[in-house]
Design a protein around this motif. Sequence first.
Motif, PDB file in Angstrom:
ATOM      1  N   LEU A 261       0.832  -1.208   0.000  1.00 12.20           N
ATOM      2  CA  LEU A 261       0.000   0.000   0.000  1.00 12.20           C
ATOM      3  C   LEU A 261       0.870   1.263   0.000  1.00 12.20           C
ATOM      4  CD1 LEU A 261      -2.861  -0.978   2.480  1.00 12.20           C
ATOM      5  CD2 LEU A 261      -2.908  -0.980  -0.024  1.00 12.20           C
ATOM      6  N   LEU A 262       1.979   1.225   0.731  1.00 15.28           N
ATOM      7  CA  LEU A 262       2.884   2.377   0.740  1.00 15.28           C
ATOM      8  C   LEU A 262       3.462   2.611  -0.647  1.00 15.28           C
ATOM      9  CD1 LEU A 262       4.402   4.575   2.282  1.00 15.28           C
ATOM     10  CD2 LEU A 262       6.169   2.882   2.820  1.00 15.28           C
ATOM     11  N   GLY A 263       3.856   1.522  -1.316  1.00 21.17           N
ATOM     12  CA  GLY A 263       4.381   1.655  -2.669  1.00 21.17           C
ATOM     13  C   GLY A 263       3.363   2.229  -3.623  1.00 21.17           C
ATOM     14  N   LEU A 264       2.122   1.729  -3.544  1.00 22.20           N
ATOM     15  CA  LEU A 264       1.060   2.253  -4.397  1.00 22.20           C
ATOM     16  C   LEU A 264       0.782   3.718  -4.083  1.00 22.20           C
ATOM     17  CD1 LEU A 264      -1.473  -0.744  -4.373  1.00 22.20           C
ATOM     18  CD2 LEU A 264       0.016  -0.037  -6.254  1.00 22.20           C
ATOM     19  N   GLY A 265       0.837   4.059  -2.785  1.00 27.19           N
ATOM     20  CA  GLY A 265       0.597   5.440  -2.395  1.00 27.19           C
ATOM     21  C   GLY A 265       1.649   6.385  -2.933  1.00 27.19           C
ATOM     22  N   VAL A 266       2.904   5.964  -2.910  1.00 29.02           N
ATOM     23  CA  VAL A 266       3.992   6.792  -3.447  1.00 29.02           C
ATOM     24  C   VAL A 266       3.817   6.998  -4.946  1.00 29.02           C
ATOM     25  CG1 VAL A 266       6.476   6.856  -3.904  1.00 29.02           C
ATOM     26  CG2 VAL A 266       5.640   6.177  -1.647  1.00 29.02           C
ATOM     27  N   VAL A 267       3.462   5.924  -5.653  1.00 33.03           N
ATOM     28  CA  VAL A 267       3.238   6.030  -7.101  1.00 33.03           C
ATOM     29  C   VAL A 267       2.081   6.978  -7.396  1.00 33.03           C
ATOM     30  CG1 VAL A 267       2.539   4.771  -9.167  1.00 33.03           C
ATOM     31  CG2 VAL A 267       4.229   3.775  -7.618  1.00 33.03           C
ATOM     32  N   LEU A 268       0.986   6.839  -6.622  1.00 34.19           N
ATOM     33  CA  LEU A 268      -0.182   7.704  -6.833  1.00 34.19           C
ATOM     34  C   LEU A 268       0.174   9.163  -6.559  1.00 34.19           C
ATOM     35  CD1 LEU A 268      -3.203   8.047  -7.429  1.00 34.19           C
ATOM     36  CD2 LEU A 268      -3.649   7.580  -5.009  1.00 34.19           C
ATOM     37  N   PHE A 269       0.911   9.413  -5.470  1.00 29.28           N
ATOM     38  CA  PHE A 269       1.297  10.787  -5.136  1.00 29.28           C
ATOM     39  C   PHE A 269       2.172  11.380  -6.238  1.00 29.28           C
ATOM     40  CE2 PHE A 269       3.710  14.149  -3.115  1.00 29.28           C
ATOM     41  CZ  PHE A 269       2.784  14.763  -2.289  1.00 29.28           C
ATOM     42  N   ALA A 270       3.106  10.579  -6.746  1.00 31.04           N
ATOM     43  CA  ALA A 270       3.989  11.065  -7.811  1.00 31.04           C
ATOM     44  C   ALA A 270       3.197  11.392  -9.072  1.00 31.04           C
ATOM     45  CB  ALA A 270       5.059  10.014  -8.116  1.00 31.04           C
ATOM     46  N   TYR A 271       2.231  10.518  -9.400  1.00 29.24           N
ATOM     47  CA  TYR A 271       1.422  10.802 -10.593  1.00 29.24           C
ATOM     48  C   TYR A 271       0.572  12.044 -10.391  1.00 29.24           C
ATOM     49  CZ  TYR A 271      -2.240  10.810 -14.013  1.00 29.24           C
ATOM     50  OH  TYR A 271      -3.113  11.228 -14.991  1.00 29.24           O
ATOM     51  N   MET A 272      -0.028  12.192  -9.213  1.00 32.67           N
ATOM     52  CA  MET A 272      -0.855  13.372  -8.953  1.00 32.67           C
ATOM     53  C   MET A 272      -0.032  14.650  -9.070  1.00 32.67           C
ATOM     54  SD  MET A 272      -3.262  12.061  -5.786  1.00 32.67           S
ATOM     55  CE  MET A 272      -4.139  13.634  -5.649  1.00 32.67           C
ATOM     56  N   THR A 273       1.218  14.596  -8.575  1.00 25.92           N
ATOM     57  CA  THR A 273       2.098  15.760  -8.702  1.00 25.92           C
ATOM     58  C   THR A 273       2.352  16.097 -10.161  1.00 25.92           C
ATOM     59  OG1 THR A 273       3.187  15.203  -6.605  1.00 25.92           O
ATOM     60  CG2 THR A 273       4.357  16.680  -8.094  1.00 25.92           C
ATOM     61  N   PHE A 274       2.672  15.082 -10.957  1.00 26.89           N
ATOM     62  CA  PHE A 274       2.907  15.267 -12.388  1.00 26.89           C
ATOM     63  C   PHE A 274       1.636  15.764 -13.081  1.00 26.89           C
ATOM     64  CE2 PHE A 274       2.864  13.151 -16.665  1.00 26.89           C
ATOM     65  CZ  PHE A 274       3.803  13.975 -17.265  1.00 26.89           C
ATOM     66  N   ASN A 275       0.495  15.199 -12.710  1.00 30.04           N
ATOM     67  CA  ASN A 275      -0.785  15.588 -13.293  1.00 30.04           C
ATOM     68  C   ASN A 275      -1.076  17.068 -13.038  1.00 30.04           C
ATOM     69  OD1 ASN A 275      -3.848  16.015 -13.048  1.00 30.04           O
ATOM     70  ND2 ASN A 275      -3.776  14.038 -14.063  1.00 30.04           N
ATOM     71  N   GLU A 287       0.044  29.889  -9.602  1.00 36.13           N
ATOM     72  CA  GLU A 287       0.187  29.905  -8.148  1.00 36.13           C
ATOM     73  C   GLU A 287      -0.545  28.736  -7.518  1.00 36.13           C
ATOM     74  OE1 GLU A 287      -0.956  33.618  -6.477  1.00 36.13           O
ATOM     75  OE2 GLU A 287       0.873  34.638  -7.133  1.00 36.13           O
ATOM     76  N   SER A 288       0.005  28.223  -6.411  1.00 33.19           N
ATOM     77  CA  SER A 288      -0.610  27.124  -5.684  1.00 33.19           C
ATOM     78  C   SER A 288      -1.848  27.614  -4.940  1.00 33.19           C
ATOM     79  CB  SER A 288       0.392  26.538  -4.685  1.00 33.19           C
ATOM     80  OG  SER A 288      -0.255  25.713  -3.749  1.00 33.19           O
ATOM     81  N   ALA A 289      -2.812  26.728  -4.807  1.00 38.51           N
ATOM     82  CA  ALA A 289      -4.064  27.107  -4.143  1.00 38.51           C
ATOM     83  C   ALA A 289      -3.877  27.366  -2.661  1.00 38.51           C
ATOM     84  CB  ALA A 289      -5.104  25.999  -4.342  1.00 38.51           C
ATOM     85  N   ILE A 290      -2.859  26.752  -2.030  1.00 39.98           N
ATOM     86  CA  ILE A 290      -2.747  26.883  -0.575  1.00 39.98           C
ATOM     87  C   ILE A 290      -1.558  27.724  -0.117  1.00 39.98           C
ATOM     88  CG2 ILE A 290      -3.965  24.728  -0.066  1.00 39.98           C
ATOM     89  CD1 ILE A 290      -1.298  23.371   0.355  1.00 39.98           C
ATOM     90  N   VAL A 291      -0.576  27.996  -0.988  1.00 38.20           N
ATOM     91  CA  VAL A 291       0.562  28.825  -0.552  1.00 38.20           C
ATOM     92  C   VAL A 291       0.834  29.991  -1.486  1.00 38.20           C
ATOM     93  CG1 VAL A 291       1.688  26.892   0.611  1.00 38.20           C
ATOM     94  CG2 VAL A 291       2.271  27.396  -1.765  1.00 38.20           C
ATOM     95  N   GLY A 292       0.097  30.068  -2.593  1.00 37.73           N
ATOM     96  CA  GLY A 292       0.348  31.147  -3.537  1.00 37.73           C
ATOM     97  C   GLY A 292       1.659  30.925  -4.284  1.00 37.73           C
ATOM     98  N   ARG A 306       8.950  23.844  -9.903  1.00 37.83           N
ATOM     99  CA  ARG A 306       7.962  23.001 -10.562  1.00 37.83           C
ATOM    100  C   ARG A 306       7.506  21.862  -9.653  1.00 37.83           C
ATOM    101  NH1 ARG A 306       6.870  22.239 -15.670  1.00 37.83           N
ATOM    102  NH2 ARG A 306       7.293  20.010 -15.566  1.00 37.83           N
ATOM    103  N   ALA A 307       8.454  21.187  -9.059  1.00 37.46           N
ATOM    104  CA  ALA A 307       8.108  20.091  -8.152  1.00 37.46           C
ATOM    105  C   ALA A 307       7.330  20.614  -6.954  1.00 37.46           C
ATOM    106  CB  ALA A 307       9.363  19.362  -7.689  1.00 37.46           C
ATOM    107  N   ALA A 308       7.739  21.767  -6.438  1.00 40.25           N
ATOM    108  CA  ALA A 308       7.052  22.346  -5.282  1.00 40.25           C
ATOM    109  C   ALA A 308       5.600  22.661  -5.619  1.00 40.25           C
ATOM    110  CB  ALA A 308       7.777  23.607  -4.820  1.00 40.25           C
ATOM    111  N   TYR A 309       5.387  23.239  -6.800  1.00 40.14           N
ATOM    112  CA  TYR A 309       4.016  23.560  -7.193  1.00 40.14           C
ATOM    113  C   TYR A 309       3.160  22.296  -7.228  1.00 40.14           C
ATOM    114  CZ  TYR A 309      -0.044  24.752  -9.920  1.00 40.14           C
ATOM    115  OH  TYR A 309      -1.345  24.909 -10.326  1.00 40.14           O
ATOM    116  N   GLY A 310       3.672  21.246  -7.855  1.00 34.81           N
ATOM    117  CA  GLY A 310       2.904  20.004  -7.954  1.00 34.81           C
ATOM    118  C   GLY A 310       2.606  19.410  -6.599  1.00 34.81           C
ATOM    119  N   ILE A 311       3.604  19.403  -5.711  1.00 34.56           N
ATOM    120  CA  ILE A 311       3.406  18.831  -4.376  1.00 34.56           C
ATOM    121  C   ILE A 311       2.383  19.634  -3.590  1.00 34.56           C
ATOM    122  CG2 ILE A 311       4.541  18.445  -2.151  1.00 34.56           C
ATOM    123  CD1 ILE A 311       7.083  17.740  -3.758  1.00 34.56           C
TER     124      ILE A 311
END
Length: 469
Positions: A261-275, A287-292, A306-311
């Motif tokens: 589950l942790l592995g799947l969660g990491v993959v999902l988080f990485a894809y969501m960031t890329f998405n 701008e990010s919705a929560i930090v501008g 770029r990575a920060a924005y996605g995260i």
Amino acid sequence: MTDAHAPTAIRSYPGASVRWSPQQPRSLAGEPTASLPSLLMAPMRYSQYYLWGTFGIFLMSNLVRDVENFPVLIAFLVFAFGGFYGGYRLAIGNPKSYRCPPSLPDFGDTPNQKKLIFIGATYFLIWGLNQFVEFGASGLGSIVQAILSPGEAYGAKFDVYEAQIDDAYVSPLVQVLILASLVYALFLPLAVASWANISRATRWFVGIATAIYIMSYLFIGTMKGIGDVMLFIICGGAVYVGKRSLMGQGFNVRRRVRGVLLGLGVVLFAYMTFNQLQRAEEFGITESAIVGDVSDTFIAQTFGDRAAYGIYQVLAYPSHGYLGLSYSMSVPFEFSRGAGVSQAFESYRFQYLGGIDNTLTTYPFRSERVTGWPAGMFWSTIFPWLASDMTFFLIPFFMAAMGAIFARLWVSCLYGVDVLALTALGQFFVFIAFIPANNQVMLTRQGFWVVLTLIAFAIARMVTKPRRR
């Protein structure tokens, strides 16, 4: 757990049978390796971690500055989340009254359950392949290209939607699949909970069907279907681990399942960031919705802007809705005639009966007219939707009732092999995951038909159940 101490929902246990088919109980290997009170409370414990965690992310965001009714917001969440916990705890009762039975049935031990897994995999396969066709896949190359460009794929999806509306196109196959949504809801929880008892060939079929289903959502750049898959896997995995903990096999199983589950969660988080990065580029979001502006943040300085924005966008997903909730709480109540409890129900009513679209009378849409918080774009948590039909004052009582049902379903799945209880438990995992977002289970027609079918089966069981004399 003896029959005398069992909650009402599982007093049919110690049973060698369930409604679906005869079942031979499995002997326990030894004493449970997990504390029974801890095991019984595990789903609620993790739910509370998640819910308060999402609110904690909101408190650390820039959005909290716009909350004008902060004490009211805090008090409401304490009562709502507390009611959810309290209802669950009361339904569990005294943990000391639970015992390890001399034998325990397991999911997947019967031919009928294995047939259901096969039917569910076929459903996923058909849904995925049809979605490729509906949204214009011309071959493997076009699918791969869309998956690698989720921002463009997400935009193209809405172009297809508009074309279908203009042409008044309705897919007969999709309508049939939606009516049969119970199969979609039971498949993965049952397959994962039954993993030890199904053949290698069945496991391959489950994996291939699920992969094609996921790819069909990657093809249109949409994460909802992928999120449901993850939640269903978590549900089945939780039951799988819980049963084996009662069998005295929990330690190694928990470690393996958590790793998966942790592995799947990491993959999902990485894809969501890329998405999210791709969507930002596609729609010109800077701008990010929560930090501008993310450039001065620790994550940006460590991994780049770029990575920060996605995260930060991924972190905003389950947290920004609390601002929408605070806005809605400042708007007077207006009864939405069922549209808040189920937008899917209202979509059917409006489609076939016409009249006023009652969705526009819900808290989020009326709040949008006052505050500008877009109900169709941003989230407001599940609570304003429910409150549109039951007021905010009744939400804690509703959540307490949901907590009680959640507890009964969990215990039923631990000690029995009721496929319908397992299916309903999967819907609760979706319900809880989307509490900070919206009323997800009853938002879509697929979820609406799952709930409707489960209620119909529950009523049929009560009517046909032999009375005790």
